[in-house]
Each structure stands twice: as structure tokens, then as C-alpha cells.
Design an enzyme around this catalytic site. Structure first.
Site, short mmCIF file in Angstrom:
data_model
loop_
_atom_site.label_atom_id
_atom_site.label_comp_id
_atom_site.label_asym_id
_atom_site.label_seq_id
_atom_site.Cartn_x
_atom_site.Cartn_y
_atom_site.Cartn_z
N LYS A 1 0.85 -1.19 0.00
CA LYS A 1 0.00 0.00 0.00
C LYS A 1 0.88 1.23 0.00
O LYS A 1 1.75 1.40 0.88
CB LYS A 1 -0.84 0.02 1.27
CG LYS A 1 -2.31 -0.14 1.04
CD LYS A 1 -2.98 -0.10 2.40
CE LYS A 1 -4.46 -0.06 2.30
NZ LYS A 1 -5.06 0.05 3.62
C1 E4P Z 1 -8.32 0.95 3.39
O1 E4P Z 1 -7.55 0.16 2.87
C2 E4P Z 1 -8.16 1.51 4.74
O2 E4P Z 1 -7.50 0.59 5.57
C3 E4P Z 1 -9.48 1.79 5.42
O3 E4P Z 1 -10.57 1.44 4.64
C4 E4P Z 1 -9.55 3.10 6.13
O4 E4P Z 1 -10.81 3.23 6.71
P1 E4P Z 1 -11.16 4.21 7.90
O5 E4P Z 1 -11.58 5.51 7.30
O6 E4P Z 1 -12.32 3.54 8.59
O7 E4P Z 1 -9.94 4.32 8.77
#
Ligand code: E4P
Length: 216
Positions: free
Chosen positions: A84
Site C-alpha cells: 500500500k
Molecule cells: C483501506 O484500505 C483503509 O485501511 C481503510 O478502509 C480506512 O478506513 P477508515 O476511514 O475507517 O480508517
């Protein structure tokens, strides 16, 4: 639409896999930190061993070269590890190098169509628009998912769209209707997706009716 779990919790992932509905996992530094184990590599490898599909693991550094270096290490942790990388200019530079090396990148923290188009052009395997955080901020997060799906189809981009930052089951419905390839969802949303009061009432009635006969 495939379902990924947005968690670093091993028990939650195991349950999702047992149900046969969870294909992959997305983690981020916040989610992994929540599990309280500071060994990022060990936690990530454990998760990779639990699911059949991709596991997104975020770089913990900034700058093009540090990100590339760490991404190469992460990609070596498991055959299903996906790196990522944030949807920034530096992230794009890192992604284009990594994609040429055959390393799969999930470009994260996407909040605009332009970021999504650039991610596809740089060779990202996945783009993650953050629906819930956009909604929190007064924008229409799911509209962005719809737009990305449309534009990717217009140009035949192979980058897959992960509807991320999902907050409730209705987000999953909307992501499926929008044509998102994947929704990455928290465990509590997965459980909510399985529930309907009419199903619960129906089960009780069926069992009560049968027991009435059996009691005669
Ligand atoms: C995506 O890969 C992220 O880990 C995640 O969806 C972030 O979500 P949040 O806004 O609930 O932290």
C-alpha cells in the site's frame, strides 16, 4: 464484487474465511497498531497465511526511495502481499518503479478522480477511494467510486477499484451497485451484512411450529 476484511485482527479474519466470503485483507498502520504487536513483519506474514487472496500492507516511510526499498521487502514477505502506497506524487513515482518490477501496489488515501486516473496510469493494481472519510468530510464518497469505475471502463484500465473506508452495510450495497471490484469492510459491517430481523423471526417461527408438533 469481492469482499476484503479491513482489519489486522486474526480471529476476525479467520471467521470471515470460515464463512467462505472473505477473499483478501487490507491493513493499515492504525489497524495493525490496534492489535498491539510491534512486529509489523510477523503480524503481516500471519495475516497473509490466513487468506487465499491479496493482503495489502502499507509502507511506513515517506520519500520515493525509502518507499521503494520497503515495498520490495514487504512484497517478499508472502506471495499474496500487496504494497500500500499513498496516492501522492512520490507514491506514483514509487508505484511506477514497483509495477515495472511486477510488485502489486494498492494506492491508498484516494480522494479524487484525478488521483485514481494517475494511479492507473502509473500501473497500480488497486486504487482505494476512502468513501467513509469523504462522507465524514461532507463529500459524496460513493459518487467517487462510481466515477472511477466509469472512467476506468472508458479507457480499459485494469486497475481494480477497492471501495474503502466503509462504515455500514448500505455502503456495501452502493459499492456493488457502483461496480466496485472489491469492498474492503470492517468485521462489524460483515456481521451486519449477514443479519436481517425477518430471517431471525422466520427461524424462531419454524422451530416453534415444529416443536409444537413434536410436543404433542
Ligand atoms: C483501506 O484500505 C483503509 O485501511 C481503510 O478502509 C480506512 O478506513 P477508515 O476511514 O475507517 O480508517
Amino acid at each position: 464484487m469481492r469482499i476484503f476484511l479491513d482489519t489486522a485482527n486474526v480471529e476476525q479474519i479467520k471467521h470471515g474465511v470460515r464463512m467462505g466470503v472473505v477473499h483478501g485483507v487490507t491493513t493499515n498502520p492504525t489497524l495493525t497498531a490496534k492489535e498491539g504487536n510491534a512486529d509489523y513483519e510477523a503480524v503481516s506474514k500471519d495475516i497473509c497465511a490466513l487468506v487465499p487472496g491479496p493482503v495489502s500492507i502499507e509502507v511506513l516511510v515517506e520519500g520515493v526511495e525509502p518507499m521503494i526499498k520497503q515495498a520490495r521487502l514487504i512484497a517478499g514477505w508472502a506471495s499474496n502481499a500487496v504494497v500500500k502506497v499513498p496516492a501522492t506524487a512520490e507514491g506514483l513515482e514509487a508505484t511506477s518503479t514497483l509495477a515495472r518490477e511486477g510488485i502489486k501496489v494498492n494506492m491508498t488515501l484516494c480522494f479524487s478522480l484525478n488521483q485514481a486516473v494517475l494511479a492507473a496510469l502509473a500501473g497500480a493494481a488497486y486504487i482505494s477511494p476512502f468513501v467513509g472519510r469523504m462522507d465524514d468530510n461532507g463529500s459524496d464518497g460513493m459518487r467517487l467510486v462510481e466515477d472511477i469505475v466509469t472512467v476506468y471502463e472508458n479507457y480499459g484500465f485494469s486497475t481494480e477499484v477497492i471501495a474503502a473506508s466503509i462504515r455500514h452495510p448500505q455502503h456495501c450495497v452502493a459499492a456493488a451497485m457502483a461496480g466496485a471490484h472489491i469492498a474492503t469492510i470492517p468485521y462489524n459491517v460483515l456481521i451486519q451484512m449477514t443479519q436481517h430481523p425477518m430471517t431471525t423471526i422466520g427461524i424462531s417461527r419454524f422451530l416453534a411450529d415444529w416443536q409444537r408438533l413434536a410436543g404433542k
